[in-house]
Design a protein around this motif. Structure first.
Motif, PDB file in Angstrom:
ATOM      1  N   GLN A 106      25.530  62.735 -95.700  1.00 44.77           N
ATOM      2  CA  GLN A 106      26.478  63.284 -94.975  1.00 44.77           C
ATOM      3  C   GLN A 106      27.847  62.095 -95.710  1.00 44.77           C
ATOM      4  O   GLN A 106      28.446  61.982 -94.701  1.00 44.77           O
TER       5      GLN A 106
ATOM      6  N   ALA B  67      24.126  65.809 -83.611  1.00 44.11           N
ATOM      7  CA  ALA B  67      24.762  65.900 -84.949  1.00 44.11           C
ATOM      8  C   ALA B  67      25.591  65.490 -84.233  1.00 44.11           C
ATOM      9  O   ALA B  67      26.997  65.070 -85.246  1.00 44.11           O
ATOM     10  N   ARG B  70      25.843  60.950 -85.393  1.00 38.94           N
ATOM     11  CA  ARG B  70      25.657  61.358 -86.625  1.00 38.94           C
ATOM     12  C   ARG B  70      27.038  61.976 -87.479  1.00 38.94           C
ATOM     13  O   ARG B  70      26.954  60.838 -88.434  1.00 38.94           O
ATOM     14  N   ILE B 126      25.428  68.877 -90.682  1.00 39.24           N
ATOM     15  CA  ILE B 126      24.127  68.074 -90.601  1.00 39.24           C
ATOM     16  C   ILE B 126      23.353  68.449 -89.475  1.00 39.24           C
ATOM     17  O   ILE B 126      22.645  68.661 -89.690  1.00 39.24           O
TER      18      ILE B 126
END
Lengths: 319, 260
Positions: A106, B67, B70, B126
Motif C-alpha cells: 500500500q 483495513a 492498515r 487493502i
C-alpha cells in the motif's frame, strides 16, 4: 526496517481522477515502447532477467546507512538500474517495483500508480541515464568518466522525480506549486546526495569486478529514443511550471498569487528548506525554484565533468 | 534471517474471496475513482462510501477494523497537503500564533476531505489485496490489458523478492557482525554511502548471476520466451451482480452532488 515509506509515492485521493487517468495513459504508452525495446535487447531472457533485477532493486532499497537522528540513507535505484541495464529495461524494472510496492505494501495508490510509475520509474531511469551519458561523454571514457556520470545521473534522477511529483499535486489543486516545488526540490537535493553516493559506490564495484556489465548497458538499444522522451517530459514540466494552466483547480494559482506574501514569509520563517534557494529577482517562487534547480543541475554536472576529466587525465598519466 | 515480508493475502471462506479477480480489481478502481469525484465537504456521501467499504470488509470475514488500521499507513503523505487551509481563500477560522497565517474554513474542509478520501481509498486497495492471491491479481491486471511481459516480470519479481530480501538481510547482518556499532567518532557520510554502494553493487552482481542460473534452468525445462499462465477464472453470475451493484451505488453517489 525493510519498508521505509517514501515521500514520492503518491497515495490515492491526492490526484483528481482526470489527472490520474492522464498519468495512466502516458505510462501505458511508454511501457508498451519499453516492452518492445527490451525485447530487442534481451530476447527471451527478458522476463527472468528483469524480474530478478526488479527484486534486486527492491532488496537494495533495504540496504541503508544511518544519517542522523534516526533517519537513514537508502537507494531509490532508478539511476543505478538505467546505468547498468539501459534506460528502457530500467523503466520496466522500476515499474515492477512500484507496482509491487503499491499492491502489497500500500505504498502509493492504485489510480495514482500511473504517475508514480512515470515519476519514479520512467523519469528517474531516463534522467539518470541522460545525466550519466552526458557527463560521461564530456569527462572522458573509462573509470573516472563513469563514476562522474553516475554521480550526476543519480542526483538529477531524484530531483526530476521530486519536481514532477510536486507539479502533479499542484495540477490536482492539492498543494500549491509555489510551496510544494521549493520544498520538494530542496529536500530531494539533499536526498539526491545519498543516492549519488550509493550509486557511485555500486558503479565503482561493478567497474572493478565486472566491467563488461557496464559496457553491455552502454550499447543497449533505444538510448536516443529514451533521451528524446525524457527531454519531452522535462520540457512539459517546464511548461507546466511557467503556465497558469498548471492548476486545473480554478482558484489554485490565483490563491497562490494572492498569498505569495505568505510563501515568501514562509521561507523567512524556516519553512523554506533552503533559505535563499530562490533567486531574489524572480517573483514567482515556483519559477524561481525551477531556475535554481536548473542552475544546481548545471553546477553538479560541471563539477562532475571537471573532476572526472582531472581523474582520467591522472589515470592516463600513470599508465 | 528473514525480513518480515508477509504476503498481503488473507485466506478466508467468504463470497468476496470467491469473486473473479477482475471483478474485484474493477470494483476497487471504480470505488477509488468515485472517492476522487465526490466534492469536498459532502460528508454524507463519504459516510456512505465508508459504509460500503466496511460492508465489504465484513462480508469478506476480515473484520471491519482490519483495513481501517492498515490504511493509516497512507496518511503521512498528508504533509504535502498541510498548506491547503492557509492557501485556500475563505472565512478565517483561526490564526497560527506568532506567524499569523490564517486558516480558512474552505481550506480546512478540503484538507479533511482529502484525509478521508485517502484513508477510504487505501482501505479499498487493502481489501482488494487481502482477498485476492497475488498471482490472481496479476492475472487480472493482464486480462485488463496491462502489457503481458510486464505482468510476467512482476510475477517473477514477486517470486524472487523474498530470496533477494533475505540475501540483503544476510549482508546487513554480516556488516554489523564485522563492524561494531558506530561510536562517538563517526565515519564520514561519504564513506558510509560509498560502502553501502559497494554492498549494493555486490547484491547487483549476485542478482545478475542468479538471473543467469534461473534462465538456464528455465531453458532446460523447455522455456521458449512465452509466459505460462496457470490461472483460470470465469465471470459467474455473482461477479456480474457484484459489478452491477457496485457500479450503480457509485454512480448514484457521483451524480447526487450535481442534482441540486
Amino acid at each position: 526496517m525493510l519498508f521505509t515509506p517514501n515521500a514520492l509515492h503518491i497515495p490515492d485521493g491526492f490526484l483528481t481522477p482526470f489527472v490520474s487517468l492522464v498519468g495512466w495513459g502516458l505510462a501505458l504508452i511508454l511501457l508498451l515502447i519499453a516492452v518492445r525495446q527490451t525485447r530487442r535487447q534481451l530476447a527471451e531472457r527478458q522476463v527472468p532477467v528483469m524480474g530478478v533485477m526488479a527484486a534486486f532493486i527492491f532488496a537494495a532499497q533495504a540496504v541503508n546507512f544511518p544519517v542522523a537522528a534516526g533517519t537513514s540513507g537508502h537507494l531509490l535505484g532508478g539511476a543505478l538500474a538505467a546505468i547498468t541495464l539501459g534506460p528502457w529495461a530500467a523503466a520496466l524494472v522500476m515499474t515492477a517495483v512500484i507496482v509491487v510496492q503499491g499492491l502489497i505494501f500500500q505504498d502509493g495508490g492504485l489510480l495514482a500508480m500511473g504517475w508514480n510509475i512515470i515519476n519514479m520509474g520512467i523519469l528517474t531511469a531516463f534522467t539518470g541515464h541522460l545525466g550519466y551519458s552526458i557527463v560521461q561523454r564530456l569527462a572522458g571514457a573509462g573509470r573516472a568518466g563513469r563514476l562522474a556520470g553516475a554521480v550526476a545521473g543519480a542526483w538529477a534522477s531524484v530531483e526530476a522525480g521530486a519536481i514532477a511529483t510536486s507539479i502533479e499535486l499542484a495540477a490536482s489543486g492539492t498543494a500549491p506549486l509555489a510551496l510544494a516545488l521549493p520544498a520538494m526540490a530542496g529536500v530531494h537535493a539533499l536526498i539526491g546526495i545519498g543516492e549519488a553516493l550509493i550509486t557511485v559506490g555500486a558503479v565503482a564495484l561493478l567497474q572493478a569486478s565486472r566491467p563488461e556489465v557496464m559496457g553491455s548497458a552502454e550499447t543497449a538499444p533505444g538510448q536516443k529514443t529514451a533521451s528524446f522522451v525524457v527531454l519531452g517530459l522535462l520540457m512539459a514540466m517546464g511548461v507546466a511550471v511557467l503556465s497558469p494552466i498548471a492548476s486545473s483547480d480554478p482558484d489554485g494559482l490565483q490563491a497562490v498569487a494572492g498569498t505569495q506574501g505568505f510563501a515568501v514569509q514562509a521561507q523567512g520563517n524556516g519553512l523554506g528548506i533552503l533559505p535563499g534557494y530562490a533567486f531574489p529577482l524572480v517573483q514567482n517562487p515556483a519559477v524561481a525554484t525551477m531556475l535554481a534547480v536548473a542552475g544546481g543541475v548545471s553546477i553538479v554536472f560541471a563539477i562532475a565533468v571537471i573532476l572526472g576529466r582531472a581523474a582520467s587525465r591522472r589515470a592516463a598519466g600513470r599508465s | 534471517m528473514h525480513f518480515d515480508l508477509s504476503d498481503a493475502y488473507r485466506p478466508r471462506a467468504s463470497f468476496v474471496h470467491r469473486l473473479d479477480p477482475r471483478t474485484k480489481v474493477l470494483c476497487a478502481l471504480l470505488a477509488i475513482a468515485a472517492l476522487g469525484v465526490i466534492p469536498a465537504g459532502r460528508w454524507a456521501l463519504f459516510l456512505v462510501m465508508g459504509a460500503l467499504i466496511v460492508g465489504v470488509a465484513a462480508g469478506s470475514r476480515l473484520g471491519a477494523g482490519f483495513a481501517m488500521k492498515r490504511a493509516a499507513l497512507a496518511l503521512p503523505f498528508v504533509l504535502a497537503a498541510l498548506p491547503l487551509p492557509f492557501t485556500t481563500s475563505g472565512r478565517t477560522v483561526f490564526e497560527v500564533p506568532l506567524v499569523g497565517w490564517a486558516a480558512s474554513d474552505e481550506g480546512l474542509t478540503r484538507l479533511a476531505s482529502l484525509l478521508v478520501r485517502t484513508w477510504l481509498a487505501a482501505q479499498a486497495a487493502i481489501l482488494l489485496t487481502a482477498t485476492t492471491p497475488f498471482r490472481d491479481l496479476l492475472w487480472a491486471l493482464g486480462a485488463l490489458r496491462l502489457p503481458r511481459i510486464l505482468v510476467s516480470t512482476i510475477g517473477f519479481m514477486y517470486r524472487y523478492l523474498f530470496v533477494l530480501a533475505d540475501e540483503a538481510a544476510r549482508m546487513l547482518q554480516a556488516r554489523s557482525s564485522r563492524a561494531a556499532r558506530l561510536g562517538k567518532k563517526r565515519p564520514s557520510l561519504r564513506w558510509l554511502g560509498w560502502t553501502v554502494g559497494m554492498m549494493v553493487g555486490t547484491l547487483f552482481l549476485r542478482s545478475l548471476e542468479r538471473s543467469d542460473r534461473v534462465y538456464a534452468a528455465m531453458l532446460s525445462r523447455g522455456y521458449d520466451g512465452r509466459p505460462l499462465v496457470f490461472v483460470q477464472s470465469e465471470m459467474r453470475r455473482a461477479d456480474w451482480w457484484a459489478l452491477l451493484t457496485t457500479g450503480l451505488i457509485l454512480a448514484v453517489l457521483v451524480v447526487i452532488p450535481h442534482l441540486a
